[in-house]
Design a protein around this motif. Sequence first.
Motif, PDB file in Angstrom:
ATOM      1  N   GLU A   1    -127.983  19.909 -35.886  1.00 53.36           N
ATOM      2  CA  GLU A   1    -128.227  18.467 -35.859  1.00 53.36           C
ATOM      3  C   GLU A   1    -128.881  18.065 -34.538  1.00 53.36           C
ATOM      4  OE1 GLU A   1    -127.515  14.502 -37.516  1.00 53.36           O
ATOM      5  OE2 GLU A   1    -127.195  16.454 -38.423  1.00 53.36           O
ATOM      6  N   ALA A   2    -128.393  18.635 -33.452  1.00 51.13           N
ATOM      7  CA  ALA A   2    -128.970  18.345 -32.138  1.00 51.13           C
ATOM      8  C   ALA A   2    -130.400  18.882 -32.033  1.00 51.13           C
ATOM      9  CB  ALA A   2    -128.094  18.949 -31.041  1.00 51.13           C
ATOM     10  N   VAL A   3    -130.627  20.098 -32.488  1.00 54.85           N
ATOM     11  CA  VAL A   3    -131.959  20.709 -32.422  1.00 54.85           C
ATOM     12  C   VAL A   3    -132.972  19.911 -33.240  1.00 54.85           C
ATOM     13  CG1 VAL A   3    -133.318  22.739 -33.114  1.00 54.85           C
ATOM     14  CG2 VAL A   3    -131.146  23.043 -31.917  1.00 54.85           C
ATOM     15  N   PHE A   4    -132.569  19.479 -34.430  1.00 56.48           N
ATOM     16  CA  PHE A   4    -133.511  18.820 -35.322  1.00 56.48           C
ATOM     17  C   PHE A   4    -133.805  17.382 -34.931  1.00 56.48           C
ATOM     18  CE2 PHE A   4    -132.055  22.055 -38.629  1.00 56.48           C
ATOM     19  CZ  PHE A   4    -133.088  22.916 -38.310  1.00 56.48           C
TER      20      PHE A   4
ATOM     21  N   ALA B   1    -131.599  34.952 -29.035  1.00 53.48           N
ATOM     22  CA  ALA B   1    -132.045  34.745 -27.660  1.00 53.48           C
ATOM     23  C   ALA B   1    -132.369  33.274 -27.407  1.00 53.48           C
ATOM     24  CB  ALA B   1    -133.263  35.606 -27.356  1.00 53.48           C
ATOM     25  N   LEU B   2    -132.922  32.607 -28.399  1.00 53.71           N
ATOM     26  CA  LEU B   2    -133.234  31.189 -28.260  1.00 53.71           C
ATOM     27  C   LEU B   2    -131.962  30.394 -27.997  1.00 53.71           C
ATOM     28  CD1 LEU B   2    -135.359  28.915 -28.504  1.00 53.71           C
ATOM     29  CD2 LEU B   2    -134.832  28.844 -30.939  1.00 53.71           C
TER      30      LEU B   2
ATOM     31  N   SER C   1    -128.490  22.642 -26.452  1.00 51.80           N
ATOM     32  CA  SER C   1    -128.744  21.284 -25.964  1.00 51.80           C
ATOM     33  C   SER C   1    -130.136  21.130 -25.358  1.00 51.80           C
ATOM     34  CB  SER C   1    -127.693  20.894 -24.931  1.00 51.80           C
ATOM     35  OG  SER C   1    -127.820  21.693 -23.774  1.00 51.80           O
ATOM     36  N   ARG C   2    -130.871  22.231 -25.199  1.00 54.91           N
ATOM     37  CA  ARG C   2    -132.217  22.178 -24.619  1.00 54.91           C
ATOM     38  C   ARG C   2    -133.305  22.610 -25.603  1.00 54.91           C
ATOM     39  NH1 ARG C   2    -132.612  21.665 -19.056  1.00 54.91           N
ATOM     40  NH2 ARG C   2    -130.607  21.577 -18.021  1.00 54.91           N
TER      41      ARG C   2
ATOM     42  N   PHE D   1    -126.400  29.085 -35.486  1.00 59.64           N
ATOM     43  CA  PHE D   1    -126.106  27.781 -34.920  1.00 59.64           C
ATOM     44  C   PHE D   1    -125.045  27.094 -35.772  1.00 59.64           C
ATOM     45  CE2 PHE D   1    -130.345  28.592 -33.313  1.00 59.64           C
ATOM     46  CZ  PHE D   1    -130.352  28.022 -32.047  1.00 59.64           C
ATOM     47  N   THR D   2    -124.200  26.307 -35.130  1.00 57.59           N
ATOM     48  CA  THR D   2    -123.245  25.499 -35.877  1.00 57.59           C
ATOM     49  C   THR D   2    -123.995  24.306 -36.480  1.00 57.59           C
ATOM     50  OG1 THR D   2    -122.688  24.051 -34.029  1.00 57.59           O
ATOM     51  CG2 THR D   2    -121.399  26.102 -34.257  1.00 57.59           C
TER      52      THR D   2
END
Length: 64
Positions: free
Chosen positions: A43-46, A2-3, A10-11, A37-38
Amino acid sequence: KALKEFPGPSRIVFGSDFPFAKVAPIVAKNLSRDGDFTDAELEAVFHGNCQKLFPQFSITRSDV
């Protein structure tokens, strides 16, 4: 799941502070394993999404 579906990768930003910084590696490992997640999304999240929000705090290789 859900997240990932609701706001989108990207958010999402991941951060931690004392005393929760001790569990941050566990959360990151679980998100990597179970979050669907890919590698690019993780990488974007972290850190990538945070760098977009706060570019003044980005570190480049020339800064190191």
